[in-house]
Design an enzyme around this catalytic site. Sequence first.
Site, PDB file in Angstrom:
ATOM      1  CG  HIS B 120       4.200-101.515  66.317  1.00 23.67           C
ATOM      2  ND1 HIS B 120       4.843-101.260  67.518  1.00 23.67           N
ATOM      3  CD2 HIS B 120       4.891-102.513  65.719  1.00 23.67           C
ATOM      4  CE1 HIS B 120       5.872-102.073  67.651  1.00 23.67           C
ATOM      5  NE2 HIS B 120       5.933-102.850  66.571  1.00 23.67           N
ATOM      6  CG  ASP B 222      25.009 -68.892  96.918  1.00 22.23           C
ATOM      7  OD1 ASP B 222      25.436 -67.793  97.342  1.00 22.23           O
ATOM      8  OD2 ASP B 222      25.759 -69.839  96.642  1.00 22.23           O
ATOM      9  CG  HIS B 225      26.773 -67.297  93.739  1.00 20.80           C
ATOM     10  ND1 HIS B 225      25.476 -67.037  94.093  1.00 20.80           N
ATOM     11  CD2 HIS B 225      26.782 -67.293  92.387  1.00 20.80           C
ATOM     12  CE1 HIS B 225      24.737 -66.891  93.011  1.00 20.80           C
ATOM     13  NE2 HIS B 225      25.501 -67.035  91.949  1.00 20.80           N
ATOM     14  CG  HIS B 230      27.664 -64.094  88.946  1.00 24.04           C
ATOM     15  ND1 HIS B 230      27.851 -65.040  87.968  1.00 24.04           N
ATOM     16  CD2 HIS B 230      26.730 -64.599  89.786  1.00 24.04           C
ATOM     17  CE1 HIS B 230      27.046 -66.076  88.213  1.00 24.04           C
ATOM     18  NE2 HIS B 230      26.370 -65.830  89.311  1.00 24.04           N
ATOM     19  CG  ASP B 374      25.727 -69.173  88.544  1.00 23.23           C
ATOM     20  OD1 ASP B 374      26.410 -68.910  89.548  1.00 23.23           O
ATOM     21  OD2 ASP B 374      24.747 -68.493  88.188  1.00 23.23           O
TER      22      ASP B 374
HETATM   23  S1  FES Z   1       2.602 -98.732  68.529  1.00 29.22           S
HETATM   24 FE1  FES Z   1       4.107-100.161  69.053  1.00 29.22          FE
HETATM   25  S2  FES Z   1       5.371 -99.044  70.430  1.00 29.22           S
HETATM   26 FE2  FES Z   1       3.802 -97.627  69.941  1.00 29.22          FE
HETATM   27 FE   LIG Z   2      24.814 -67.166  89.950  1.00 27.59          FE
END
Ligand code: FES
Ligand SMILES: [Fe+2]
Lengths: 182, 450
Positions: B120, B222, B225, B230, B374
């Site tokens: 709005h 970690d 791992h 890897h 990962d």
């Molecule tokens: S102006 Fe109405 S939701 Fe932002």
């Molecule tokens: Fe990793």
Amino acid sequence: MKAQAITKSIQRVELALHHEVEQFLYAEARLLDNRQFSEWLSLISEDVVYFAPTRYNVMSKDPDNEFSSGEDLAIFDESKDSLSRRVKKIQTGRAWSEEPMSRTRRLITNITATQSAQGELLEVTSNFIVYRNHLERTVEIFAGTRTDTIVEKDTHLGFELERREIIFDQATILAKHISILF
Amino acid sequence: MSSSTNTNGDFQSSKWTKEGINGLIDNDRGTLDPRIYVDKDLYELELKNIFGRSWNFLAHETQIPNPGDFFQNYIGEDAVLVVRQADGSVSGFLNMCRHRGMKICRTDCGNAKTFTCSYHGWSYDRAGNLINVPMKKEAYRNEIKLEDWGPPKLEKVESYKGLIFGTWDPNAPSLTSYLGPMTFYLDHYLDRSGEGTRALGGVHKWVIPSNWKMAAEQFCDDMYHVDYSHASAMIAQLPEGADPSMASFPKDGNQFGCAEGHACSFWSSPFSNAGSGPAAMEFIMGPEREEALQRLGKVRVAEIAGMNSTVFPNFSLLGAGAFTIRTWHPKGPDETEIWSMIIVNASAPDGVVQALRKNIIRTFSPSGTFEQDDTENWAEMQRVFRGTKAQSTSLNSGMGLGHARQDERFPGTINFGYAEEGARLFYRRWKEMLTAPTWRDMSATLKEVS
Ligand code: FES
Ligand SMILES: [Fe+2]
């Protein structure tokens, strides 16, 4: 890095050459679907530029801000060496993102080919949808477009890839990783 | 405050009791209860009691250098607009219009004088104050008090050496107090050069179907791992013809944890940047190291050549000379959105920056050859925990239990690099922050708690 604007006068290549270019892209995609990675690598130029920018959500008045530049972050920023290492990683049999193997199907469409004035280099654009299925029920779908520069060469498919820019149509990548090539 | 933000720890309305939550983490036996990764009520408590009270990473200073520059980030599941003000300070406010709740700003980053809601048309200034509503006279008969209807603002925004953090909680201690002994280790990344650090453009964002703590915890300690998860990425990085058994992660590290829940592990060989090429390595092992030695001293440079770390709860850093920072954004108990960026030393020459940048993109990013494996593990674990038998079966977090030490070289609680001291202290803080009514009820010595 920006999506290619459509130019008014497209210098299309002649029908037979266009057909060969199309067949090259289809065959190349099939190599990746078939996991024939070494054969795929043999189509890649030693000085290849292989790049995929990241994207931001921006307003239409701010288009310059949408794509990352070649000095920023990227989804891919590859050389022949780094692409070879991606392939080597998969071929170790211990790349858990691709073990067990994923199933991929690359749909390559909307191919246009134009030739530079010098006649050597072909600029080829194509769209893709890549379906990736992994393990019991992982599904990932990547859509996007590519702008390639290819040149006729004595590779087993008759062309070599000099440059590939990949634009993914996702600002947030909806996948747990990108373990495949495009 | 113009709106009510309840920042008191509150779990009265939850099905969980303090005893129940304490029982999920048993640091005497070294066990974890898998429900910490799946339970919806615990997740709601995390959003409120942890993310609603902790200091959360917002942006790097260099991402928003000019007045009006903004970056949209998240704290927990709340979207937050982070905006540079005319006086150089940084403000943060909830990205939610107070009319019906539409997002005030729908772009990721940019520069703006004002933010106008697309529903709005209420508009807000750079600090989040409501400054205009359409048809104020005709529709509202001038009866609306604009000053009452701005979105909640972050109560505190502070920086530590380039990293901007914010908190919703007016009672939170200062950022440096919250970071505690972690600042000693963060300086490894942030204070190697007199010129500081800068963020490269772009953010990697991607989604993994797993709980945020799997990532936060792995990055906090970690090292264990790496050799197995890897292996393929490390083998692929070896020079042509090298024996694959040479693909091995350093075995000499140490690990830090603290009551504040932050943790890191570090090693002394220059492993992290090996893939960035000779020019970058020359800089990192040469002038970059020289300046770092002068600023940080021998111990912090020689013993910390590379480091993975987590600032509690969900902000992690990894690397040396150039590094990746990432926030593990919670998106439900079983989904995490990773946001990662690359930070480099501002003093690094351009060619070096480009080499380091490419190396990080190729190793730690959605397509990163290390990171792929990962996220693969975490995604699969999350599916395993769907089972009720799985959820009632405890997990082992006992590595190095009983072997923590004090070490005069390093602040905090120290253990061998291959231990789970960091994870145990991370989870100790996790349950404390879930259940403590106020900061005074948390055990970490936090000097400035009001
Ligand atoms: S102006 Fe109405 S939701 Fe932002
Ligand atoms: Fe990793």
